[in-house]
Design an enzyme around this catalytic site. Structure first.
Site, PDB file in Angstrom:
ATOM      1  CG  HIS A  17      46.908  -0.203 107.719  1.00 42.91           C
ATOM      2  ND1 HIS A  17      45.921  -0.445 108.637  1.00 42.91           N
ATOM      3  CD2 HIS A  17      47.851  -1.145 107.933  1.00 42.91           C
ATOM      4  CE1 HIS A  17      46.247  -1.490 109.383  1.00 42.91           C
ATOM      5  NE2 HIS A  17      47.417  -1.930 108.988  1.00 42.91           N
ATOM      6  CE  LYS A  41      47.422 -10.382 112.988  1.00 39.17           C
ATOM      7  NZ  LYS A  41      47.626  -9.143 112.242  1.00 39.17           N
TER       8      LYS A  41
HETATM    9  P1  ADP Z   1      48.432  -4.564 112.158  1.00 43.73           P
HETATM   10  O1  ADP Z   1      47.310  -5.444 112.648  1.00 43.73           O
HETATM   11  O2  ADP Z   1      49.789  -4.950 112.665  1.00 43.73           O
HETATM   12  O3  ADP Z   1      48.177  -3.114 112.278  1.00 43.73           O
HETATM   13  P2  ADP Z   1      48.035  -5.575 109.386  1.00 43.73           P
HETATM   14  O4  ADP Z   1      48.207  -7.038 109.421  1.00 43.73           O
HETATM   15  O5  ADP Z   1      46.695  -5.089 109.028  1.00 43.73           O
HETATM   16  O6  ADP Z   1      48.567  -4.807 110.641  1.00 43.73           O
HETATM   17  O7  ADP Z   1      49.145  -4.895 108.468  1.00 43.73           O
HETATM   18  C1  ADP Z   1      49.229  -4.893 107.113  1.00 43.73           C
HETATM   19  C2  ADP Z   1      50.548  -4.270 106.711  1.00 43.73           C
HETATM   20  O8  ADP Z   1      50.606  -2.907 107.130  1.00 43.73           O
HETATM   21  C3  ADP Z   1      51.803  -4.915 107.293  1.00 43.73           C
HETATM   22  O9  ADP Z   1      52.785  -4.892 106.292  1.00 43.73           O
HETATM   23  C4  ADP Z   1      52.171  -3.989 108.434  1.00 43.73           C
HETATM   24  O10 ADP Z   1      53.556  -4.044 108.712  1.00 43.73           O
HETATM   25  C5  ADP Z   1      51.788  -2.656 107.839  1.00 43.73           C
HETATM   26  N1  ADP Z   1      51.522  -1.621 108.852  1.00 43.73           N
HETATM   27  C6  ADP Z   1      50.657  -1.681 109.883  1.00 43.73           C
HETATM   28  N2  ADP Z   1      50.670  -0.539 110.602  1.00 43.73           N
HETATM   29  C7  ADP Z   1      51.574   0.278 110.005  1.00 43.73           C
HETATM   30  C8  ADP Z   1      52.072   1.594 110.288  1.00 43.73           C
HETATM   31  N3  ADP Z   1      51.650   2.281 111.332  1.00 43.73           N
HETATM   32  N4  ADP Z   1      53.014   2.104 109.449  1.00 43.73           N
HETATM   33  C9  ADP Z   1      53.454   1.379 108.401  1.00 43.73           C
HETATM   34  N5  ADP Z   1      53.048   0.147 108.098  1.00 43.73           N
HETATM   35  C10 ADP Z   1      52.118  -0.410 108.882  1.00 43.73           C
END
Ligand code: ADP
Length: 162
Positions: A17, A41
């Site tokens: 992120h 979730k």
């Molecule tokens: P998750 O629970 O899947 O880690 P979130 O719902 O918090 O993710 O994700 C927010 C955004 O960040 C989404 O657009 C997701 O695709 C993106 N994201 C999550 N992890 C990564 C990563 N490792 N690299 C790039 N983008 C990411």
């Protein structure tokens, strides 16, 4: 002013992120990282804890703001005068759902664009869920989440265990 919103659960924020946030902050005048409150979730961290983590790890980025929202993203964006949604893509498996969401958001408000940013390869395996799994099993979180929040994540898990 070009304002973008980066929405997500951030439960908790990972290095994947943070990489997207840093890169987006170079493209836009302002990036609002916003925690979606009405997700299906069941979160491990409260919205307040997640906001605190995000603020800690973005404190050096002057044009990044941390916030939360509930309800429709397009309504929230209007309120914030933002026209661009930022999404990170890790794998093909992210694509189908994100594609549908992007089209729906554009249908709800045709002025809104979704901008997809590819993950940096070194973070492509990272997700908040896998980080929580590692943390629960007492694995090392170094390199997975920003150093500043490792202690707090571990502490929270310890407390939840009682
Ligand atoms: P998750 O629970 O899947 O880690 P979130 O719902 O918090 O993710 O994700 C927010 C955004 O960040 C989404 O657009 C997701 O695709 C993106 N994201 C999550 N992890 C990564 C990563 N490792 N690299 C790039 N983008 C990411």
């Amino acid at each position: 002013m070009k304002i973008a919103v980066y929405p997500g659960s951030f439960d908790p924020v990972t290095n994947g992120h943070l990489d997207i946030i840093q890169r987006a902050s170079k493209i836009f005048d302002k990036v609002i990282v916003s925690i979606l409150q009405n997700s299906n979730k069941v979160p491990m961290f409260t919205v307040e804890e997640r906001i605190y983590f995000l603020r800690q790890v973005t404190k050096n980025l002057d044009n990044v703001e941390v916030d939360s929202f509930s309800g429709l993203l397009v309504n929230y964006m209007k309120q914030k005068s933002a026209k661009v949604i930022i999404k990170g893509l890790r794998a093909v498996s992210d694509f189908e759902y994100e594609f549908q969401m992007a089209l729906m958001n554009n249908k709800l408000n045709p002025e809104i664009e979704t901008l997809f940013m590819m993950t940096s390869s070194k973070y492509s395996y990272l997700s908040s869920s896998i980080v929580k799994e590692v943390a629960r099993l007492r694995g090392c979180l170094k390199g997975l989440v920003p150093d500043e929040i490792i202690f707090e994540i571990v502490n929270k898990i310890r407390k939840t265990r009682g």
